[in-house]
Motif scaffolding. Structure first.
Motif, short mmCIF file in Angstrom:
data_model
loop_
_atom_site.label_atom_id
_atom_site.label_comp_id
_atom_site.label_asym_id
_atom_site.label_seq_id
_atom_site.Cartn_x
_atom_site.Cartn_y
_atom_site.Cartn_z
N CYS A 177 0.86 -1.19 0.00
CA CYS A 177 0.00 0.00 0.00
C CYS A 177 0.89 1.23 0.00
O CYS A 177 1.79 1.36 0.83
N LEU A 178 0.62 2.15 -0.93
CA LEU A 178 1.43 3.37 -1.06
C LEU A 178 0.64 4.60 -0.65
O LEU A 178 0.73 5.66 -1.28
N ASP A 179 -0.12 4.50 0.44
CA ASP A 179 -0.98 5.60 0.87
C ASP A 179 -0.65 6.04 2.29
O ASP A 179 -1.49 6.55 2.99
N SER A 180 0.59 5.83 2.71
CA SER A 180 0.92 6.14 4.09
C SER A 180 1.96 7.25 4.16
O SER A 180 2.18 7.99 3.20
N GLY A 181 2.61 7.37 5.31
CA GLY A 181 3.51 8.47 5.53
C GLY A 181 4.94 8.02 5.78
O GLY A 181 5.25 6.83 5.81
N CYS A 182 5.81 9.01 5.98
CA CYS A 182 7.20 8.73 6.31
C CYS A 182 7.66 9.77 7.33
O CYS A 182 7.28 10.94 7.26
N GLY A 183 8.48 9.33 8.26
CA GLY A 183 8.93 10.23 9.31
C GLY A 183 9.95 11.24 8.84
O GLY A 183 10.11 12.31 9.43
N ASN A 184 10.67 10.89 7.78
CA ASN A 184 11.61 11.81 7.15
C ASN A 184 11.79 11.36 5.70
O ASN A 184 11.15 10.40 5.25
N TYR A 185 12.63 12.05 4.97
CA TYR A 185 12.87 11.69 3.57
C TYR A 185 14.22 11.00 3.40
O TYR A 185 14.77 10.98 2.31
N ASP A 186 14.70 10.40 4.50
CA ASP A 186 16.05 9.85 4.52
C ASP A 186 16.10 8.33 4.47
O ASP A 186 17.19 7.76 4.38
N ALA B 226 11.43 7.07 17.68
CA ALA B 226 11.69 8.32 18.39
C ALA B 226 13.18 8.65 18.38
O ALA B 226 13.57 9.83 18.25
N ALA B 227 14.03 7.61 18.49
CA ALA B 227 15.48 7.84 18.46
C ALA B 227 15.92 8.37 17.10
O ALA B 227 16.85 9.19 17.02
N VAL B 228 15.25 7.92 16.03
CA VAL B 228 15.59 8.40 14.68
C VAL B 228 15.06 9.82 14.47
O VAL B 228 15.77 10.69 13.94
N LEU B 229 13.84 10.07 14.89
CA LEU B 229 13.18 11.33 14.57
C LEU B 229 13.58 12.47 15.50
O LEU B 229 13.64 13.63 15.08
N GLY B 230 13.81 12.16 16.78
CA GLY B 230 14.14 13.21 17.73
C GLY B 230 13.04 14.25 17.82
O GLY B 230 11.85 13.94 17.69
N GLU B 231 13.43 15.49 18.00
CA GLU B 231 12.46 16.57 18.19
C GLU B 231 11.66 16.89 16.94
O GLU B 231 10.68 17.64 17.01
N SER B 232 12.05 16.32 15.79
CA SER B 232 11.28 16.57 14.57
C SER B 232 9.86 16.05 14.67
O SER B 232 8.98 16.46 13.92
N VAL B 233 9.61 15.12 15.62
CA VAL B 233 8.25 14.62 15.83
C VAL B 233 7.27 15.78 16.04
O VAL B 233 6.14 15.75 15.54
#
Length: 470
Positions: free
Chosen positions: A186-195, A272-279
């Motif tokens: 399914c290609l209808d979801s999100g991503c926490g970053n573009y990395d 959370a460790a990957v995203l940090g404060e960007s959440v």
């Protein structure tokens, strides 16, 4: 495979996919919930025809494409591609769009495609008009490299933004042609970053409706009414306090909570460790406003596995320029409650209704009309081959390992498919990353991520064939 795959996909996006997406953005094919006259307007047919024609122009050998139309229902695009094995992969997306929304920058518009660097602005490109193109492009790349793959079904609906209420009828009508997929993409979801590649492990459900409060037959001068007639707002405030803690925002009703699986808590901590404060920093907070928790992993869980209430609409309030000194007779607000993935939406809806309607303050006339219910979804445990495939695909095309995290929104189709195909594995992912703002103003698609995601899908399809061959 890596270099050939990305070269082929990069060229196809540049020469064909991006220009066609720009034409697609121009079409105001709003989902039927937001355009009751969608059939008469014909925008949905325009979008379907545009995408179907691109698929025909880019067909692989022996591909079959049909636009299926059940009476009085939104259409679906159904594509069947034979493979080197009888195993089946189902690739899903949708082509209907959210409404315009206000607040677009002066040089942007929901129905005007604008390229700014790596971003393609406009409604529906990332959510998720690109899905058909990416699905077929991934298969085309494998065919170009003569890499075997399983039989593939691409199913694109036109009702997702309205809750996919037409889709069960198509699943039943096409069940013999779909078969029994053992992988659903399914290609209808999100991503926490573009990395890196982000794999969605769960989706929240939904319980919503309209809360109506009536205290007077008509509005009266506030000099006469205030202090005597109960305020609609005070009644609303007391009712809301039955549902959520007014300080923390935590939902109080026990029927709206579930026990969070230990694996999902661990994955939330890793994300959370990957995203940090960007959440929270990726949200457009007004200066000085703080998030609901100082714990990053807690914020991830609050967004993915805990219930949360939003007030999304209001009737009965005059605009400020028309607001006289009147005690208002009635007030209606639309409530949207996001539910944990495994929470029963029917049970939750009735718990909401009972809490709202029982013993109304001052015996005001209070009612809650349930209008939106939908189940959440929790993915089956990922098989080792799929975990390794996603990891290696992400490393190959993004340079970083894949991350697993729940999503705060809903994709009704996933719960439906989970019940119909309980043995299937799921790869749910997407392009909706920081600032992409699906449903809101200035929605954009991050083109480099679109290309890399397409390459990852191709890799997983190839790995699927090798796994089941063994």
């Amino acid at each position: 495979m890596k270099q050939q795959n990305i070269d082929y996909i990069d060229q196809l996006w540049n020469s064909s996919i991006t220009p066609t997406l720009m034409e697609y953005i121009k079409i105001p094919n709003k989902s039927p919930q937001f355009d009751k006259d969608w059939q008469a307007h014909g925008y949905m047919d325009q979008a379907v025809n545009l995408i179907a024609q691109w698929c025909k122009n880019n067909a692989v050998d022996n591909m079959k494409l049909e636009v299926v139309k059940l009476e009085n229902r939104t259409p679906v695009i159904f594509i069947e591609i034979p493979g080197s094995s009888d195993d089946t992969i189902l690739l899903y997306g949708h082509l209907d769009k959210q409404p315009e929304m206000t607040g677009w920058d002066s040089d942007l518009h929901p129905w005007k495609p604008v390229l700014k660097g790596d971003r393609l602005y406009g409604r529906g490109g990332a959510d998720d008009g690109y899905s058909t193109f990416a699905s077929l492009a991934a298969i085309k790349s494998l065919r170009h490299q003569q890499i075997p793959h399983a039989r593939c079904i691409i199913l694109i609906e036109a009702c997702e933004e309205s809750g996919s209420f037409d889709l069960p009828f198509y699943i039943d009508a096409l069940k013999e042609r779909i078969g029994q997929p053992n992988l659903i993409i399914c290609l209808d979801s999100g991503c926490g970053n573009y990395d890196q590649l982000w794999v969605t492990t769960s989706l929240r459900g939904l319980a919503g409706g309209t809360l109506s409060i009536n205290v007077l037959k008509q509005g009266v001068h506030s000099g006469s009414g205030s202090g005597v007639a109960p305020s609609c707002f005070r009644v609303l405030r007391q009712i809301m306090n039955r549902i959520e803690n007014e300080t923390s925002g935590d939902v109080i009703l026990s029927d709206l909570h579930v026990d969070i699986p230990a694996q999902r808590i661990l994955q939330a901590e890793q994300a959370a460790a990957v995203l940090g404060e960007s959440v929270y920093k990726d949200l457009p907070f007004v200066a000085g406003v703080t998030p609901e928790s100082t714990s990053i992993s807690e914020l991830v869980l609050r967004r993915t596995w805990k219930p949360a209430l939003s007030v999304i609409g209001c009737d009965g309030m005059p605009a400020i320029e028309n607001a006289g000194n009147v005690t208002l007779p009635a007030l209606s607000v639309k409530l949207s409650m996001r539910l944990p993935p495994t929470c029963d939406p029917e049970k939750a809806s009735h718990a909401l209704k009972n809490s709202i309607e029982k013993n109304p303050p001052h015996h005001a006339k209070v009612s809650f009309e349930i209008s939106d219910t939908g189940p959440g979804w929790n993915a089956p445990e990922e098989q080792p081959w799929l975990v390794e495939s996603a990891k290696q695909a992400s490393l190959s095309y993004f340079g970083k390992a894949a991350v697993y995290m729940g999503e705060g929104g809903s994709i009704p189709f996933m719960g439906m498919l989970g019940k119909k195909f309980p043995q299937a594995q799921f790869l749910i992912t997407g392009l909706l990353g920081p600032e992409s703002n699906a449903h809101g103003p200035n929605e954009f698609l991050h083109i480099p991520t679109g290309k890399k995601l397409t390459a990852c899908v191709a890799q997983v399809i190839a790995d699927h064939y090798q796994h089941y061959k063994r």
